[in-house]
Design a protein around this motif. Structure first.
Motif, PDB file in Angstrom:
ATOM      1  N   GLU A 133       0.838  -1.204   0.000  1.00 48.88           N
ATOM      2  CA  GLU A 133       0.000   0.000   0.000  1.00 48.88           C
ATOM      3  C   GLU A 133       0.876   1.257   0.000  1.00 48.88           C
ATOM      4  OE1 GLU A 133      -3.124   2.214   2.995  1.00 48.88           O
ATOM      5  OE2 GLU A 133      -3.007   0.024   3.058  1.00 48.88           O
ATOM      6  N   TYR A 134       1.928   1.243   0.789  1.00 53.66           N
ATOM      7  CA  TYR A 134       2.867   2.356   0.834  1.00 53.66           C
ATOM      8  C   TYR A 134       3.496   2.569  -0.542  1.00 53.66           C
ATOM      9  CZ  TYR A 134       7.052   5.052   1.914  1.00 53.66           C
ATOM     10  OH  TYR A 134       8.045   5.997   1.909  1.00 53.66           O
ATOM     11  N   MET A 135       3.928   1.482  -1.182  1.00 52.15           N
ATOM     12  CA  MET A 135       4.537   1.588  -2.508  1.00 52.15           C
ATOM     13  C   MET A 135       3.546   2.172  -3.520  1.00 52.15           C
ATOM     14  SD  MET A 135       6.877  -1.863  -2.708  1.00 52.15           S
ATOM     15  CE  MET A 135       7.489  -1.485  -4.340  1.00 52.15           C
ATOM     16  N   ARG A 136       2.299   1.724  -3.476  1.00 52.49           N
ATOM     17  CA  ARG A 136       1.276   2.247  -4.381  1.00 52.49           C
ATOM     18  C   ARG A 136       1.046   3.740  -4.142  1.00 52.49           C
ATOM     19  NH1 ARG A 136      -1.554  -2.368  -2.654  1.00 52.49           N
ATOM     20  NH2 ARG A 136      -1.261  -4.068  -4.110  1.00 52.49           N
ATOM     21  N   ASP A 137       0.979   4.133  -2.869  1.00 56.26           N
ATOM     22  CA  ASP A 137       0.762   5.539  -2.524  1.00 56.26           C
ATOM     23  C   ASP A 137       1.894   6.425  -3.021  1.00 56.26           C
ATOM     24  OD1 ASP A 137      -1.626   4.863  -1.296  1.00 56.26           O
ATOM     25  OD2 ASP A 137      -0.831   5.049   0.759  1.00 56.26           O
ATOM     26  N   LYS A 138       3.101   5.893  -3.036  1.00 58.11           N
ATOM     27  CA  LYS A 138       4.273   6.636  -3.510  1.00 58.11           C
ATOM     28  C   LYS A 138       4.445   6.548  -5.022  1.00 58.11           C
ATOM     29  CE  LYS A 138       5.766   8.169   0.388  1.00 58.11           C
ATOM     30  NZ  LYS A 138       5.775   9.590   0.675  1.00 58.11           N
ATOM     31  N   GLY A 139       3.597   5.759  -5.686  1.00 53.80           N
ATOM     32  CA  GLY A 139       3.687   5.599  -7.133  1.00 53.80           C
ATOM     33  C   GLY A 139       4.829   4.720  -7.587  1.00 53.80           C
ATOM     34  N   GLU A 140       5.345   3.917  -6.661  1.00 50.11           N
ATOM     35  CA  GLU A 140       6.446   3.021  -7.011  1.00 50.11           C
ATOM     36  C   GLU A 140       5.898   1.719  -7.587  1.00 50.11           C
ATOM     37  OE1 GLU A 140       9.359   2.546  -3.922  1.00 50.11           O
ATOM     38  OE2 GLU A 140       9.067   4.602  -3.247  1.00 50.11           O
ATOM     39  N   PRO A 141       6.582   1.156  -8.577  1.00 47.55           N
ATOM     40  CA  PRO A 141       6.105  -0.095  -9.166  1.00 47.55           C
ATOM     41  C   PRO A 141       6.259  -1.260  -8.201  1.00 47.55           C
ATOM     42  CG  PRO A 141       8.267   0.439 -10.032  1.00 47.55           C
ATOM     43  CD  PRO A 141       7.826   1.613  -9.179  1.00 47.55           C
TER      44      PRO A 141
END
Length: 74
Positions: free
Chosen positions: A51-59
């Motif tokens: 979820e954190y990665m998605r929020d940061k726009g990271e793949p």
């Protein structure tokens, strides 16, 4: 989308229970007093990490299945 990750459960000889690491997700570490609790906590920790990665726009890269084996020395 579902993802599958290898997790490593290491018995904690001092405090009991298990420490759980996720090799494909650096810094994703949790623990649990029982095997089942450790696995559930791993699911929760991975979900929060993703979820954190998605929020940061990271793949979120697909990770090939890990192979874990044992090596005898000595």
């Amino acid at each position: 989308m579902k993802h599958t990750f290898a997790v490593v459960l290491t018995p904690d000889p001092d405090d009991g229970g298990y420490v759980v690491t996720v090799p494909a997700l650096p810094g994703c570490i949790t623990e649990g007093d029982t095997y089942e609790e450790a696995l559930q906590n791993a699911r929760d920790a991975i979900a929060l990490y993703l979820e954190y990665m998605r929020d940061k726009g990271e793949p979120i890269d697909e990770v090939p299945p890990s192979t874990i084996t044992f090596v005898e020395v000595g």
